[in-house]
Design a protein around this motif. Structure first.
Motif, mmCIF file in Angstrom:
data_model
loop_
_atom_site.group_PDB
_atom_site.id
_atom_site.type_symbol
_atom_site.label_atom_id
_atom_site.label_comp_id
_atom_site.label_asym_id
_atom_site.label_seq_id
_atom_site.Cartn_x
_atom_site.Cartn_y
_atom_site.Cartn_z
ATOM 1 N N GLY A 226 0.812 -1.209 0.000
ATOM 2 C CA GLY A 226 0.000 0.000 0.000
ATOM 3 C C GLY A 226 0.842 1.254 0.000
ATOM 4 O O GLY A 226 0.340 2.349 -0.265
ATOM 5 N N HIS A 227 2.123 1.108 0.317
ATOM 6 C CA HIS A 227 3.083 2.219 0.285
ATOM 7 C C HIS A 227 3.870 2.099 -1.010
ATOM 8 O O HIS A 227 4.447 1.053 -1.302
ATOM 9 N N ALA A 228 3.897 3.177 -1.798
ATOM 10 C CA ALA A 228 4.445 3.082 -3.148
ATOM 11 C C ALA A 228 5.725 3.879 -3.349
ATOM 12 O O ALA A 228 6.137 4.092 -4.483
ATOM 13 N N GLY A 229 6.374 4.305 -2.256
ATOM 14 C CA GLY A 229 7.637 5.028 -2.411
ATOM 15 C C GLY A 229 8.641 4.208 -3.208
ATOM 16 O O GLY A 229 8.754 2.993 -3.014
ATOM 17 N N TRP A 230 9.374 4.867 -4.083
ATOM 18 C CA TRP A 230 10.213 4.104 -5.016
ATOM 19 C C TRP A 230 11.344 3.370 -4.311
ATOM 20 O O TRP A 230 11.716 2.252 -4.714
ATOM 21 N N THR A 231 11.906 3.947 -3.242
ATOM 22 C CA THR A 231 12.957 3.235 -2.515
ATOM 23 C C THR A 231 12.378 2.028 -1.769
ATOM 24 O O THR A 231 13.021 0.984 -1.674
ATOM 25 N N HIS A 232 11.183 2.180 -1.244
ATOM 26 C CA HIS A 232 10.495 1.084 -0.566
ATOM 27 C C HIS A 232 10.220 -0.060 -1.540
ATOM 28 O O HIS A 232 10.502 -1.228 -1.251
ATOM 29 N N MET A 233 9.684 0.267 -2.707
ATOM 30 C CA MET A 233 9.368 -0.757 -3.693
ATOM 31 C C MET A 233 10.633 -1.426 -4.232
ATOM 32 O O MET A 233 10.647 -2.634 -4.490
#
Length: 247
Positions: free
Chosen positions: A110-117
């Motif tokens: 549900g979190h789409a931050g690019w570093t997270h993904m």
């Protein structure tokens, strides 16, 4: 299939005879403006996974509530973890799935931050190469939205605590929505890393919360469920050609 945390050992053993597919919902504890709850990303992923499981008859694992948060890391309430921590956690969970015979894994964030993904994809890639019989898909809710929501969205560039997420929370958890934060489109310096991120993004919104409503949230969910069911069907039937030696 029921939620994994709600079944007994015997029920799980029986259920995995017919279902080898599991969704791992991921989120973040992160600011979502002054009007949405800190757990918005996880709440969205968990609700979506539950609806997909109801339709497709797959397992849903307990969620990972914490994620890698950069842009909102200095805002009140954001509690992030390091990318390396997230990766170790995901890798261990995926190995646990495989040990328990769950061979088709959808990591839904549900979190789409690019570093997270990127951290999620990197972790999943490592485990993928450990087991020849494991299939993994990694995607965020915004990946789905880009394919099936575009005609519903009024706000160009909406991405965080704006029209979409406000609509979803009004549909899923209206009791957690407190008014509407102002419309906001932050501008961070290109290439330069900054410490005081809140100075460049004071309100924590990226989009227009006022454009959100519960009816849109319902449509976002319905279309997302349909799209995810199709992805799961593709994953369960996925096969790829064997690797060949370079010429």
């Amino acid at each position: 299939m029921p939620l994994i945390e709600n079944v007994t050992m015997s029920a799980f053993a029986e259920g995995r005879k017919t279902c080898r597919t599991v969704i791992l919902p991921c989120g973040a504890v992160e600011e979502h403006g002054t009007h949405l709850p800190l757990g918005t990303d996880a709440l969205h992923a968990v609700a979506l996974a539950g609806e997909v499981a109801r339709v497709a008859g797959v397992w849903v694992a307990p969620p990972i509530y914490y994620g890698l948060c950069r842009s909102g890391s200095r805002h009140p309430g954001t509690i992030g973890i390091r990318g390396s921590t997230l990766q170790c956690l995901v890798e261990d969970i995926l190995r646990g799935f495989h040990q328990q015979g769950l061979l088709n894994v959808l990591v839904l964030s549900g979190h789409a931050g690019w570093t997270h993904m990127a951290a999620l994809a990197d972790a999943c890639e490592r485990v993928l190469f450990e087991f020849d019989d494991l299939r993994i898909a990694v995607l965020s809710v915004l990946d789905i939205g880009a394919a099936v929501w575009t005609d519903l969205i009024e706000t160009p560039g909406d991405s965080h605590a704006g029209e979409v997420e406000t609509s979803l929370m009004l549909h899923l958890h209206p009791e957690c929505v407190t008014g509407r934060a102002p419309e906001e489109y932050p501008t961070f310096p290109r290439h330069i890393l900054v410490r005081n991120k809140q100075a460049f993004w004071p309100g924590g919104v990226w989009g227009n919360p006022a454009a959100g409503n519960a009816e849109k949230g319902k449509l976002f969910m319905e279309r997302s469920v349909k799209a995810l069911v199709e992805i799961i069907e593709k994953l369960e039937n996925w096969s790829e050609p064997p690797e060949s030696d370079p010429a």
